[in-house]
Design an enzyme around this catalytic site. Structure first.
Site, PDB file in Angstrom:
ATOM      1  N   GLY A  28       0.899  -1.199   0.112  1.00  0.00           N
ATOM      2  CA  GLY A  28       0.067   0.195  -0.086  1.00  0.00           C
ATOM      3  C   GLY A  28       0.843   1.297  -0.015  1.00  0.00           C
ATOM      4  O   GLY A  28       2.126   1.079   0.099  1.00  0.00           O
ATOM      5  N   PHE A  29       0.011   2.337  -0.110  1.00  0.00           N
ATOM      6  CA  PHE A  29       0.899   3.659   0.029  1.00  0.00           C
ATOM      7  C   PHE A  29       1.918   3.913   1.213  1.00  0.00           C
ATOM      8  O   PHE A  29       2.928   4.134   0.920  1.00  0.00           O
ATOM      9  CB  PHE A  29      -0.402   4.745   0.071  1.00  0.00           C
ATOM     10  CG  PHE A  29       0.271   6.073   0.399  1.00  0.00           C
ATOM     11  CD1 PHE A  29       1.047   6.620  -0.426  1.00  0.00           C
ATOM     12  CD2 PHE A  29      -0.521   6.877   1.472  1.00  0.00           C
ATOM     13  CE1 PHE A  29       1.539   7.832  -0.258  1.00  0.00           C
ATOM     14  CE2 PHE A  29      -0.067   8.091   1.764  1.00  0.00           C
ATOM     15  CZ  PHE A  29       0.907   8.580   0.784  1.00  0.00           C
ATOM     16  N   ILE A  30       1.382   3.890   2.377  1.00  0.00           N
ATOM     17  CA  ILE A  30       2.385   4.084   3.441  1.00  0.00           C
ATOM     18  C   ILE A  30       3.452   2.852   3.595  1.00  0.00           C
ATOM     19  O   ILE A  30       4.655   2.850   3.808  1.00  0.00           O
ATOM     20  CB  ILE A  30       1.799   4.283   4.875  1.00  0.00           C
ATOM     21  CG1 ILE A  30       0.952   5.648   4.694  1.00  0.00           C
ATOM     22  CG2 ILE A  30       2.821   4.505   5.834  1.00  0.00           C
ATOM     23  CD1 ILE A  30       0.000   6.077   5.987  1.00  0.00           C
ATOM     24  N   ASP A  49      -0.256  -8.727   1.546  1.00  0.00           N
ATOM     25  CA  ASP A  49      -1.101  -7.888   1.017  1.00  0.00           C
ATOM     26  C   ASP A  49      -1.875  -8.433   0.026  1.00  0.00           C
ATOM     27  O   ASP A  49      -1.594  -9.491  -0.736  1.00  0.00           O
ATOM     28  CB  ASP A  49      -0.368  -6.669   0.313  1.00  0.00           C
ATOM     29  CG  ASP A  49      -1.072  -5.342   0.177  1.00  0.00           C
ATOM     30  OD1 ASP A  49      -2.248  -5.328  -0.401  1.00  0.00           O
ATOM     31  OD2 ASP A  49      -0.631  -4.427   0.697  1.00  0.00           O
ATOM     32  N   GLY A  54      -3.692  -2.038  -2.507  1.00  0.00           N
ATOM     33  CA  GLY A  54      -2.289  -1.990  -2.498  1.00  0.00           C
ATOM     34  C   GLY A  54      -1.869  -2.382  -4.021  1.00  0.00           C
ATOM     35  O   GLY A  54      -2.737  -2.815  -4.895  1.00  0.00           O
ATOM     36  N   TYR A 170     -15.718   3.842  10.491  1.00  0.00           N
ATOM     37  CA  TYR A 170     -14.448   3.761  10.414  1.00  0.00           C
ATOM     38  C   TYR A 170     -13.605   4.249  11.572  1.00  0.00           C
ATOM     39  O   TYR A 170     -12.628   3.458  11.905  1.00  0.00           O
ATOM     40  CB  TYR A 170     -14.061   4.726   9.439  1.00  0.00           C
ATOM     41  CG  TYR A 170     -12.348   4.749   8.916  1.00  0.00           C
ATOM     42  CD1 TYR A 170     -12.156   3.642   8.215  1.00  0.00           C
ATOM     43  CD2 TYR A 170     -11.601   5.539   9.218  1.00  0.00           C
ATOM     44  CE1 TYR A 170     -10.673   3.390   7.682  1.00  0.00           C
ATOM     45  CE2 TYR A 170     -10.318   5.606   8.902  1.00  0.00           C
ATOM     46  CZ  TYR A 170      -9.776   4.411   8.201  1.00  0.00           C
ATOM     47  OH  TYR A 170      -8.378   4.295   7.924  1.00  0.00           O
TER      48      TYR A 170
END
Ligand code: UDP
Length: 345
Positions: A28-30, A49, A54, A170
């Site tokens: 993913g991004f981070i 993942d 991702g 969330y």
């Protein structure tokens, strides 16, 4: 899976053997930025993942110390053998952002709550010598709910909207993750640290989940109007993902951070209108700014936060956190990444 992974000491003996690290959500991004740093320091990294949000392309195509497992986290943990031990675990697999939660609440709540529970249970017996791993659990500034004060400190009380409004699920799912993490620390002695991420931006972030910076950059590159919701007077503090990823290993190196919750982000606010102007100026774009009433932008009942700024005292005292990237630089790097990857929003 199983025990077929390579244990290559690719450092030529100049460093001590790397740590064995598990990163959930590592594509993913981070997560992918974190994996870059872990590989660079010599660790043996296992990424789990399911590529739901991702991308495999966020990671090196092949690397002697990287093992990539494409699977849901619970499934992967169940398949790991008893002797599959990790010095550190970074749990970054999660439903991305509020928009996804509103679109697909069942899957998002399940992902955020069940997988964290499974991971913590796994971590208790899969550290060095069969003891506990050192664990970082990714949480979110959403946990602060609809607070209107500023800045947000880790010990603040929180207020959420009613359960009939999906958006708050969330925040609640992430709050449950935090309760679980702290309970594992207290009851099982697990060395677990919670990171509450604030607005994180940079290369590899995509706009399709509603995040403002990749959307603005995509529009600016295309010469399309930048859509600012409301009056654009709401503010956020944006932190470069390379600064955010960089502080996570430092958090796990300190034993004192175990059992603690830490805000992670920037504390420099900018209004969304000013952000739009900054993106246009930095990229020398011909785009205009268009204001969109909230009622049009979101499903009825969506509540935007007017401001969101973290208190960073705790993390500064614990690990001396000081972000290095200016927002202009991040915007330029996001644009460069998008040009290379054909991202339009
Ligand atoms: N926003 C906007 N235009 C967009 C997307 C977002 O004006 O195309 C605004 C949004 O209303 C919010 C801010 O930008 O006030 C940050 O949105 P994002 O979803 O990136 O972060 P969050 O609201 O979760 O902090």
């Amino acid at each position: 899976m199983g025990h077929t992974e390579q244990r290559t000491s690719a450092d030529g003996g100049t460093r001590r053997a790397g740590r064995r690290v598990l990163v959930s959500g590592g594509a993913g991004f981070i997560g992918s930025h974190l994996v870059d740093l872990l590989l660079a320091r010599g660790d043996e990294v296992t990424v789990v993942d399911n590529l739901s949000t991702g991308r495999r392309a966020n990671l090196p195509a092949s690397h002697a110390r990287l093992r990539f497992v494409e699977a849901d986290l619970g499934q992967a943990l169940g398949a790991f053998g008893k002797g599959e031990l990790f010095d550190q675990i970074y749990h970054l697999a999660a439903a991305v952002g509020v928009k996804l939660v509103i679109d697909d609440p069942i899957r998002s709540i399940d992902t955020n709550v069940e997988e964290t529970s499974e991971l913590l249970r796994f971590a208790v017996t899969h550290g060095p010598g069969g003891g506990g791993s050192r664990v970082l659990i990714a949480s979110s500034s959403e946990v602060y709910g609809k607070a209107s004060h500023s800045p947000f400190s880790e010990g603040d009380d929180v207020v959420y909207g009613p359960t009939s409004v999906a958006r708050w699920s969330y925040a609640c799912s992430k709050a449950i993750d935090e309760y679980l993490a702290l309970a594992y620390h207290r009851k099982k002695g697990l060395g677990v640290t919670v990171a509450r991420f604030f607005n994180t931006v940079g290369p590899r972030q995509v706009g399709e989940y509603g995040m403002v910076v990749p959307r603005f950059v995509g529009w600016a590159l295309a010469g399309a109007p930048l859509e600012v919701y409301g009056e654009g007077l709401q503010s956020r503090c944006f932190c470069d993902v390379r600064d955010v990823a960089g502080v996570l290993p430092a958090m796990l190196e300190r034993t004192e951070t175990a059992g603690g919750i830490f805000n992670v982000g920037s504390d420099q606010p900018i209004t969304i209108r000013a952000l739009a102007e900054l993106v246009i100026k930095t990229l020398r774009s011909s785009s205009e700014i268009r204001t969109i009433p909230y009622a049009e932008a979101y499903a009825a009942g969506f509540e935007d936060l007017q401001q969101r700024r973290p208190a960073l005292t705790r993390i500064r005292e614990a690990v001396g956190f000081a972000p290095r990237f200016e927002l202009e630089e991040t915007v330029r790097d996001v644009a460069a990444w998008m040009r290379l990857h054909g991202e339009k929003r």
